[in-house]
Scaffold this motif. Sequence first.
Motif, PDB file in Angstrom:
ATOM      1  N   ASP A 130       0.833  -1.210   0.000  1.00  0.00           N
ATOM      2  CA  ASP A 130       0.000   0.000   0.000  1.00  0.00           C
ATOM      3  C   ASP A 130       0.868   1.262   0.000  1.00  0.00           C
ATOM      4  N   ARG A 131       0.302   2.319  -0.578  1.00  0.00           N
ATOM      5  CA  ARG A 131       0.973   3.619  -0.555  1.00  0.00           C
ATOM      6  C   ARG A 131      -0.026   4.661  -0.060  1.00  0.00           C
ATOM      7  N   ILE A 132       0.517   5.758   0.429  1.00  0.00           N
ATOM      8  CA  ILE A 132      -0.366   6.876   0.781  1.00  0.00           C
ATOM      9  C   ILE A 132      -0.040   8.052  -0.118  1.00  0.00           C
ATOM     10  N   HIS A 133      -1.089   8.634  -0.694  1.00  0.00           N
ATOM     11  CA  HIS A 133      -0.924   9.811  -1.549  1.00  0.00           C
ATOM     12  C   HIS A 133      -1.458  11.019  -0.798  1.00  0.00           C
ATOM     13  N   ILE A 134      -0.674  12.056  -0.766  1.00  0.00           N
ATOM     14  CA  ILE A 134      -1.120  13.287  -0.099  1.00  0.00           C
ATOM     15  C   ILE A 134      -0.952  14.441  -1.068  1.00  0.00           C
ATOM     16  N   THR A 135      -1.991  15.259  -1.181  1.00  0.00           N
ATOM     17  CA  THR A 135      -1.826  16.522  -1.902  1.00  0.00           C
ATOM     18  C   THR A 135      -1.809  17.594  -0.830  1.00  0.00           C
ATOM     19  N   GLY A 136      -0.666  18.212  -0.681  1.00  0.00           N
ATOM     20  CA  GLY A 136      -0.441  19.076   0.495  1.00  0.00           C
ATOM     21  C   GLY A 136      -0.981  20.478   0.327  1.00  0.00           C
ATOM     22  N   GLY A 137      -0.828  21.243   1.386  1.00  0.00           N
ATOM     23  CA  GLY A 137      -1.138  22.664   1.315  1.00  0.00           C
ATOM     24  C   GLY A 137      -2.481  23.071   1.867  1.00  0.00           C
ATOM     25  N   THR A 138      -3.229  22.113   2.451  1.00  0.00           N
ATOM     26  CA  THR A 138      -4.532  22.468   3.006  1.00  0.00           C
ATOM     27  C   THR A 138      -4.436  22.511   4.539  1.00  0.00           C
ATOM     28  N   PRO A 139      -4.903  23.574   5.164  1.00  0.00           N
ATOM     29  CA  PRO A 139      -4.903  23.586   6.636  1.00  0.00           C
ATOM     30  C   PRO A 139      -5.873  22.549   7.190  1.00  0.00           C
ATOM     31  N   GLY A 158       6.308  18.390  -2.605  1.00  0.00           N
ATOM     32  CA  GLY A 158       5.975  16.966  -2.558  1.00  0.00           C
ATOM     33  C   GLY A 158       6.934  16.108  -3.368  1.00  0.00           C
ATOM     34  N   ALA A 159       7.107  14.857  -2.955  1.00  0.00           N
ATOM     35  CA  ALA A 159       8.011  13.920  -3.644  1.00  0.00           C
ATOM     36  C   ALA A 159       7.651  12.513  -3.204  1.00  0.00           C
ATOM     37  N   ALA A 207      -8.490   8.449   7.622  1.00  0.00           N
ATOM     38  CA  ALA A 207      -9.860   8.898   7.926  1.00  0.00           C
ATOM     39  C   ALA A 207      -9.819  10.089   8.882  1.00  0.00           C
ATOM     40  N   LYS A 208      -8.967   9.999   9.892  1.00  0.00           N
ATOM     41  CA  LYS A 208      -8.929  11.083  10.886  1.00  0.00           C
ATOM     42  C   LYS A 208      -8.470  12.392  10.244  1.00  0.00           C
ATOM     43  N   LEU A 209      -7.421  12.312   9.417  1.00  0.00           N
ATOM     44  CA  LEU A 209      -6.919  13.531   8.783  1.00  0.00           C
ATOM     45  C   LEU A 209      -7.864  14.007   7.681  1.00  0.00           C
ATOM     46  N   GLY A 210      -8.425  13.041   6.944  1.00  0.00           N
ATOM     47  CA  GLY A 210      -9.312  13.379   5.831  1.00  0.00           C
ATOM     48  C   GLY A 210     -10.509  14.175   6.314  1.00  0.00           C
ATOM     49  N   ARG A 211     -11.024  13.807   7.477  1.00  0.00           N
ATOM     50  CA  ARG A 211     -12.190  14.518   8.018  1.00  0.00           C
ATOM     51  C   ARG A 211     -11.872  15.961   8.375  1.00  0.00           C
ATOM     52  N   CYS A 212     -10.591  16.267   8.528  1.00  0.00           N
ATOM     53  CA  CYS A 212     -10.204  17.648   8.854  1.00  0.00           C
ATOM     54  C   CYS A 212      -9.760  18.414   7.610  1.00  0.00           C
ATOM     55  N   GLY A 213     -10.050  17.860   6.459  1.00  0.00           N
ATOM     56  CA  GLY A 213      -9.779  18.597   5.222  1.00  0.00           C
ATOM     57  C   GLY A 213      -8.505  18.185   4.497  1.00  0.00           C
ATOM     58  N   ALA A 214      -7.731  17.256   5.087  1.00  0.00           N
ATOM     59  CA  ALA A 214      -6.496  16.842   4.402  1.00  0.00           C
ATOM     60  C   ALA A 214      -6.858  16.060   3.152  1.00  0.00           C
ATOM     61  N   ARG A 215      -6.076  16.255   2.098  1.00  0.00           N
ATOM     62  CA  ARG A 215      -6.288  15.450   0.893  1.00  0.00           C
ATOM     63  C   ARG A 215      -5.306  14.292   0.944  1.00  0.00           C
ATOM     64  N   ILE A 216      -5.799  13.182   1.464  1.00  0.00           N
ATOM     65  CA  ILE A 216      -4.929  12.038   1.730  1.00  0.00           C
ATOM     66  C   ILE A 216      -5.691  10.775   1.366  1.00  0.00           C
ATOM     67  N   GLU A 238       2.188  16.907  -4.672  1.00  0.00           N
ATOM     68  CA  GLU A 238       1.859  15.548  -4.246  1.00  0.00           C
ATOM     69  C   GLU A 238       3.037  14.805  -3.608  1.00  0.00           C
ATOM     70  N   THR A 239       2.760  14.195  -2.469  1.00  0.00           N
ATOM     71  CA  THR A 239       3.745  13.336  -1.809  1.00  0.00           C
ATOM     72  C   THR A 239       3.204  11.919  -1.812  1.00  0.00           C
TER      73      THR A 239
END
Length: 429
Positions: free
Chosen positions: A2-11, A373-374, A415-424, A397-398
């Motif tokens: 599994d991998r995790i994809h994050i698009t950063g920059g969102t508070p 991101g990298a 799930a915990k971060l996603g609910r706070c607006g993170a794009r993960i 993107e990371t």
Amino acid sequence: MDRIHITGGTPLNGTIPISGAKNAALPLMIASLLTGDTLELANVPRLADIAALVRILGNHGVDHMVVGKRPGQTTETGQTIRLTASNVIDTTAPYELVSTMRASFWVIAPLLARFGEAKVSLPGGCAIGTRPVDLLLMALEKLGARIEIDGGYVVAKTKNGLRGAEIDFPKVTVGGTHVALMGAALAYGTTVIANAAREPEVVDLAECLIKMGARITGAGTPRIVVEGVARLNGARHEVLPDRIETGTYAMAVAMTGGDVILENTRADLLHSALDVLATTGAEITQVPEGIRVRRNGAGIAAVDVTTDPFPGFPTDLQAQFMALMTLAQGQSRIRETIFENRFMHVQELARLGAKIRLDGDLAIVEGVERLKGAPVMATDLRASVSLVIAGLAAEGETQINRVYHLDRGFEALEAKLGRCGARIERVRA
Ligand code: UD1
């Protein structure tokens, strides 16, 4: 994998429920071996390490039952489990099981105390230094165990049970203190543990043992006194909140900005880390639900830290704090005094544009204006979550590879971060 994809920059904005502490749940589950009665543990996180320990206890013959869900519970509220060691069939903990998780070595103490023998493989776990078990064995020898190493296994025996003793640790060790507590609880006579670890997880174990009938005073101080008893009984205990998870999300908010309430947790479990975080410019307040963390607009101030045993700054938050300092204004010096080789996140943070120089046990972080991101690779549990935090704050993107480390210690992270607006999101292999 599994991998995790994050698009950063969102508070981050919202509420994050904090799970029960992995590092408390593990010794508490192991303590079930001390009695033939049922030990019921509530608020146990759903994590790979917990599942691994269930398998190890199962191999000894411990019955494991997950209590049904109650109204209002979600997958993110911890589970309640019942462990019953009334029919222990095997006092050997084999290499294949113990090598996946270091803390499982601690089963040696209750097995020895209750059954007079244990054969436990030397441990594995996070690749963060040599992490010997000499002090754990020293404690058991003081309690009267005879110990041999045979084919990668520690073989421990006692003829007429363990005996109370003075155990003076030359170095603060959490695992050593857990082992000494569990051994001494069923030993004949009084044990004094000097230079004991003061971590909240040690206090949690002591409180549970007391409910089981143990006679323990001084947990949470450097001197713990245990009057051994002949037998222990069942009990019900709720695992304390995870201070490392709490600190990790607090640092994520401090880095991305935003306003988050960390629910079901307590500031007193990590005051030094929260003090440091406040000095970096995050606003931290206690609210009835838990802890509120905010950072609005202003830059991140550079702060120096040195890791230390509790109540000092925890080594388990060092990597996350370093991630935060990569975006600070100025230079931060981070000294790691607990584990050698615990800077494996440094080269991965560098891939995101961080400027970090290593000098022995010291990392010198020069804050940069932005991270980019990298693709990065997780190397151990805490290092991998530092990459998540950095990815949330980085532009673009990371992609985090080898995320099984995260699953060992962070319940429902996306799930915990996603609910706070993170794009993960997790990409299943
Ligand atoms: C626990 C935590 C881990 C945390 C660490 C320090 C769990 C499951 N793990 O690990 O997340 O990072 O505390 O807070 O609770 N040492 C020896 N000989 C020994 C035992 C330890 O030299 O026999 C050394 C270690 O190498 C290390 C220091 O003592 O340098 C502290 O280790 P210890 O507190 O024992 O860590 P753990 O209990 O393994």
